[in-house]
Scaffold this motif. Structure first.
Motif, short mmCIF file in Angstrom:
data_model
loop_
_atom_site.label_atom_id
_atom_site.label_comp_id
_atom_site.label_asym_id
_atom_site.label_seq_id
_atom_site.Cartn_x
_atom_site.Cartn_y
_atom_site.Cartn_z
N SER A 49 0.82 -1.21 0.00
CA SER A 49 0.00 0.00 0.00
C SER A 49 0.85 1.26 0.00
N ALA A 50 2.05 1.19 0.59
CA ALA A 50 2.97 2.32 0.58
C ALA A 50 3.82 2.35 -0.70
N ARG A 51 3.61 1.36 -1.55
CA ARG A 51 4.40 1.20 -2.78
C ARG A 51 5.89 1.13 -2.49
N ALA A 52 6.21 0.45 -1.39
CA ALA A 52 7.60 0.28 -0.99
C ALA A 52 8.22 -0.99 -1.58
N ILE A 53 7.38 -1.84 -2.16
CA ILE A 53 7.86 -3.08 -2.76
C ILE A 53 7.11 -3.29 -4.07
N GLU A 54 7.83 -3.73 -5.07
CA GLU A 54 7.22 -3.92 -6.39
C GLU A 54 6.24 -5.08 -6.36
N HIS A 55 5.08 -4.86 -6.93
CA HIS A 55 4.06 -5.90 -7.01
C HIS A 55 3.18 -5.66 -8.23
N PHE A 56 2.37 -6.65 -8.54
CA PHE A 56 1.53 -6.59 -9.72
C PHE A 56 0.10 -6.92 -9.35
N CYS A 57 -0.84 -6.21 -9.95
CA CYS A 57 -2.28 -6.43 -9.74
C CYS A 57 -2.95 -6.55 -11.10
N ASN A 59 -5.60 -8.02 -12.20
CA ASN A 59 -7.06 -7.90 -12.23
C ASN A 59 -7.58 -6.91 -11.20
N GLY A 60 -6.70 -6.19 -10.58
CA GLY A 60 -7.10 -5.17 -9.62
C GLY A 60 -7.22 -5.64 -8.19
N LYS A 61 -7.25 -6.95 -7.93
CA LYS A 61 -7.39 -7.43 -6.56
C LYS A 61 -6.24 -8.34 -6.14
N MET A 62 -5.98 -9.35 -6.92
CA MET A 62 -4.94 -10.31 -6.58
C MET A 62 -3.57 -9.66 -6.70
N LEU A 63 -2.71 -9.91 -5.71
CA LEU A 63 -1.35 -9.36 -5.73
C LEU A 63 -0.36 -10.47 -6.09
N TYR A 64 0.57 -10.13 -6.96
CA TYR A 64 1.61 -11.06 -7.37
C TYR A 64 2.96 -10.36 -7.25
N PHE A 65 4.00 -11.17 -7.04
CA PHE A 65 5.34 -10.64 -6.82
C PHE A 65 6.34 -11.42 -7.65
N ASN A 66 7.30 -10.71 -8.22
CA ASN A 66 8.41 -11.34 -8.91
C ASN A 66 9.40 -11.78 -7.84
N ARG A 67 9.74 -13.07 -7.86
CA ARG A 67 10.62 -13.62 -6.82
C ARG A 67 11.98 -12.92 -6.80
#
Length: 98
Positions: A49-57, A59-67
């Motif tokens: 939520s603070a955009r302190a770590i890269e993530h992907f959404c 579909n707007g809800k599910m969060l995914y992360f590059n390992r």
């Protein structure tokens, strides 16, 4: 050894192998990322939520992360060892004298 003990041990082995397979995936979901990083879900939500770590959404809800991005984030701000600091200092002083 009783059958119950064998079943418990096989379940433990299955869980361990499942976690290891998750660690090899290039993209992790939210739960997998929490387990991979060893952090609570609330902490990871705060980071996203603070955009302190890269993530992907996607579909707007599910969060995914590059390992690999998680690895880079966890390895940021290293604390150098004393020999590393001394080596860097002597190299810098050597350049200034030349």
């Amino acid at each position: 050894m009783t059958i119950e003990i064998l079943v418990e041990k096989l379940n433990a082995i299955e869980q361990t192998l499942s976690k290891q397979n998750n660690y090899l995936k290039p993209v992790l979901n939210f739960k997998e990322a929490c387990e991979y990083m060893g952090v609570s879900s609330s902490f990871l939500y705060k980071l996203t939520s603070a955009r302190a770590i890269e993530h992907f959404c996607p579909n707007g809800k599910m969060l995914y992360f590059n390992r690999l991005a998680l690895d880079a984030w966890m390895q940021r701000n290293p604390k150098r060892t004393v020999p590393t600091i001394q080596n860097a200092a002597s190299t810098t002083v050597g350049r200034e004298r030349a």
